[in-house]
Design a protein around this motif. Structure first.
Motif, PDB file in Angstrom:
ATOM      1  N   PHE A   1       2.502   8.362  -5.525  1.00 15.07           N
ATOM      2  CA  PHE A   1       2.225   6.937  -5.691  1.00 15.07           C
ATOM      3  C   PHE A   1       2.411   6.521  -7.149  1.00 15.07           C
ATOM      4  O   PHE A   1       3.023   5.495  -7.439  1.00 15.07           O
ATOM      5  CB  PHE A   1       0.803   6.605  -5.231  1.00 15.07           C
ATOM      6  N   ALA A   2       1.891   7.324  -8.060  1.00 10.40           N
ATOM      7  CA  ALA A   2       2.025   7.008  -9.487  1.00 10.40           C
ATOM      8  C   ALA A   2       3.494   7.027  -9.914  1.00 10.40           C
ATOM      9  O   ALA A   2       3.949   6.124 -10.641  1.00 10.40           O
ATOM     10  CB  ALA A   2       1.208   7.982 -10.321  1.00 10.40           C
ATOM     11  N   ALA A   3       4.231   8.011  -9.451  1.00 10.21           N
ATOM     12  CA  ALA A   3       5.650   8.088  -9.797  1.00 10.21           C
ATOM     13  C   ALA A   3       6.431   6.932  -9.165  1.00 10.21           C
ATOM     14  O   ALA A   3       7.310   6.344  -9.806  1.00 10.21           O
ATOM     15  CB  ALA A   3       6.223   9.427  -9.344  1.00 10.21           C
ATOM     16  N   GLY A   4       6.112   6.596  -7.923  1.00 14.83           N
ATOM     17  CA  GLY A   4       6.783   5.480  -7.253  1.00 14.83           C
ATOM     18  C   GLY A   4       6.502   4.148  -7.928  1.00 14.83           C
ATOM     19  O   GLY A   4       7.394   3.314  -8.065  1.00 14.83           O
ATOM     20  N   MET A   5       5.255   3.948  -8.340  1.00 14.63           N
ATOM     21  CA  MET A   5       4.933   2.703  -9.055  1.00 14.63           C
ATOM     22  C   MET A   5       5.645   2.643 -10.403  1.00 14.63           C
ATOM     23  O   MET A   5       6.091   1.560 -10.821  1.00 14.63           O
ATOM     24  CB  MET A   5       3.423   2.578  -9.267  1.00 14.63           C
ATOM     25  N   ALA A   6       5.754   3.778 -11.077  1.00 13.74           N
ATOM     26  CA  ALA A   6       6.474   3.803 -12.357  1.00 13.74           C
ATOM     27  C   ALA A   6       7.943   3.455 -12.144  1.00 13.74           C
ATOM     28  O   ALA A   6       8.514   2.650 -12.896  1.00 13.74           O
ATOM     29  CB  ALA A   6       6.334   5.176 -13.010  1.00 13.74           C
TER      30      ALA A   6
ATOM     31  N   LEU B   1       9.679   0.044 -13.599  1.00 13.97           N
ATOM     32  CA  LEU B   1      10.844   0.175 -14.477  1.00 13.97           C
ATOM     33  C   LEU B   1      12.055  -0.560 -13.905  1.00 13.97           C
ATOM     34  O   LEU B   1      12.791  -1.215 -14.653  1.00 13.97           O
ATOM     35  CB  LEU B   1      11.174   1.648 -14.702  1.00 13.97           C
ATOM     36  N   LEU B   2      12.260  -0.464 -12.598  1.00 17.36           N
ATOM     37  CA  LEU B   2      13.365  -1.193 -11.981  1.00 17.36           C
ATOM     38  C   LEU B   2      13.148  -2.698 -12.053  1.00 17.36           C
ATOM     39  O   LEU B   2      14.107  -3.452 -12.272  1.00 17.36           O
ATOM     40  CB  LEU B   2      13.542  -0.749 -10.532  1.00 17.36           C
TER      41      LEU B   2
ATOM     42  N   VAL C   1      17.307 -12.745  -7.027  1.00 14.32           N
ATOM     43  CA  VAL C   1      16.020 -12.154  -7.423  1.00 14.32           C
ATOM     44  C   VAL C   1      15.378 -11.455  -6.232  1.00 14.32           C
ATOM     45  O   VAL C   1      14.832 -10.356  -6.365  1.00 14.32           O
ATOM     46  CB  VAL C   1      15.088 -13.237  -8.004  1.00 14.32           C
ATOM     47  N   TYR C   2      15.449 -12.066  -5.053  1.00 10.91           N
ATOM     48  CA  TYR C   2      14.904 -11.436  -3.853  1.00 10.91           C
ATOM     49  C   TYR C   2      15.652 -10.144  -3.522  1.00 10.91           C
ATOM     50  O   TYR C   2      15.048  -9.139  -3.143  1.00 10.91           O
ATOM     51  CB  TYR C   2      14.952 -12.388  -2.660  1.00 10.91           C
ATOM     52  N   ALA C   3      16.969 -10.168  -3.645  1.00 10.04           N
ATOM     53  CA  ALA C   3      17.765  -8.971  -3.361  1.00 10.04           C
ATOM     54  C   ALA C   3      17.445  -7.848  -4.344  1.00 10.04           C
ATOM     55  O   ALA C   3      17.337  -6.683  -3.952  1.00 10.04           O
ATOM     56  CB  ALA C   3      19.249  -9.310  -3.399  1.00 10.04           C
ATOM     57  N   LEU C   4      17.281  -8.179  -5.607  1.00  8.14           N
ATOM     58  CA  LEU C   4      16.946  -7.160  -6.602  1.00  8.14           C
ATOM     59  C   LEU C   4      15.527  -6.622  -6.396  1.00  8.14           C
ATOM     60  O   LEU C   4      15.283  -5.432  -6.585  1.00  8.14           O
ATOM     61  CB  LEU C   4      17.105  -7.726  -8.014  1.00  8.14           C
ATOM     62  N   GLY C   5      14.611  -7.466  -5.993  1.00 12.83           N
ATOM     63  CA  GLY C   5      13.261  -7.005  -5.668  1.00 12.83           C
ATOM     64  C   GLY C   5      13.252  -6.091  -4.463  1.00 12.83           C
ATOM     65  O   GLY C   5      12.531  -5.085  -4.418  1.00 12.83           O
ATOM     66  N   LEU C   6      14.069  -6.410  -3.462  1.00 12.03           N
ATOM     67  CA  LEU C   6      14.210  -5.560  -2.286  1.00 12.03           C
ATOM     68  C   LEU C   6      14.815  -4.210  -2.668  1.00 12.03           C
ATOM     69  O   LEU C   6      14.362  -3.160  -2.202  1.00 12.03           O
ATOM     70  CB  LEU C   6      15.085  -6.264  -1.244  1.00 12.03           C
ATOM     71  N   LEU C   7      15.804  -4.228  -3.539  1.00  9.85           N
ATOM     72  CA  LEU C   7      16.424  -2.994  -4.011  1.00  9.85           C
ATOM     73  C   LEU C   7      15.425  -2.144  -4.797  1.00  9.85           C
ATOM     74  O   LEU C   7      15.345  -0.923  -4.602  1.00  9.85           O
ATOM     75  CB  LEU C   7      17.647  -3.313  -4.871  1.00  9.85           C
TER      76      LEU C   7
ATOM     77  N   LEU D   1      14.249   1.550  -3.477  1.00  5.24           N
ATOM     78  CA  LEU D   1      14.484   2.749  -4.291  1.00  5.24           C
ATOM     79  C   LEU D   1      13.178   3.443  -4.664  1.00  5.24           C
ATOM     80  O   LEU D   1      13.086   4.678  -4.639  1.00  5.24           O
ATOM     81  CB  LEU D   1      15.274   2.394  -5.544  1.00  5.24           C
ATOM     82  N   ALA D   2      12.164   2.676  -5.002  1.00  3.78           N
ATOM     83  CA  ALA D   2      10.869   3.272  -5.342  1.00  3.78           C
ATOM     84  C   ALA D   2      10.241   3.948  -4.132  1.00  3.78           C
ATOM     85  O   ALA D   2       9.678   5.045  -4.245  1.00  3.78           O
ATOM     86  CB  ALA D   2       9.934   2.206  -5.903  1.00  3.78           C
TER      87      ALA D   2
END
Length: 137
Positions: A26-31, A35-36, A54-60, A64-65
Motif C-alpha cells: 500500500f505504501a509503495a503503491g501510494m508513492a 509520483l505519477l 486530466v481524467y485519462a492521466l488520472g486513470l493511467l 499503474l499504481a
C-alpha cells in the motif's frame, strides 16, 4: 526413510507475511500514485492540455499504481494472483476514493466508478503477472 526438505515460501515462514506485504505494498503503491500524479500535473501545466486529458492521466496513474501494488504483494508468494492482486488494490482504492471525493466535494460520477473498476482490474493483472513469473534459482 528420508524426508525430502521443501523450500518454504514466504507464506509458510510467517503467518502474518501477507499482512506485512499488504502494508508495504500500500505504501509503495501510494508513492507510485502520487509520483505519477505530480508528473502528470507537471505535463498538463507545461503543455496546457484540456480537461478531458486530466481524467485519462488520472486513470493511467491509478491503474499503474494498482498494478504495481498487486505485483509487489503477490511476487513473494508466487500463487493466488487474482485474490492477492485484488486484495492489494483495495486499500489503494479506498485512499484514492477519499482523495477523489475530497477533490470533487463529495460527488462521484461515472468516471469515478470507471477508475475503481480499472484499479481493481489492474491490481488483479499485477497479481496474475507476479504469480506467473518464474522463480529465479
Amino acid at each position: 526413510m528420508h524426508q525430502i526438505k521443501k523450500k518454504k515460501t514466504a507464506g509458510q515462514n510467517r503467518p502474518h507475511a501477507l499482512a506485512v506485504r499488504l502494508v508495504i505494498g500500500f505504501a509503495a503503491g501510494m508513492a507510485v500514485f502520487l509520483l505519477l500524479l505530480v508528473l502528470f500535473a507537471w505535463i498538463v501545466v507545461k503543455s496546457d492540455l484540456n480537461g478531458r486529458i486530466v481524467y485519462a492521466l488520472g486513470l493511467l496513474a491509478g491503474g499503474l499504481a494498482s498494478f504495481f501494488t498487486g505485483f509487489f504483494v503477490t511476487r513473494p508468494f508466487h500463487r493466488k494472483g487474482i485474490p492477492f492482486g485484488v486484495l492489494a488494490a483495495l486499500p489503494l482504492i479506498a485512499a484514492v476514493s477519499v482523495m477523489v471525493l475530497i477533490a470533487n466535494h463529495g460527488s462521484a460520477g461515472v468516471l469515478f466508478y470507471i477508475l475503481i473498476a480499472a484499479m481493481l482490474l489492474c491490481g488483479a493483472l499485477g497479481g496474475i503477472f507476479a504469480a506467473n513469473l518464474r522463480k529465479f534459482k
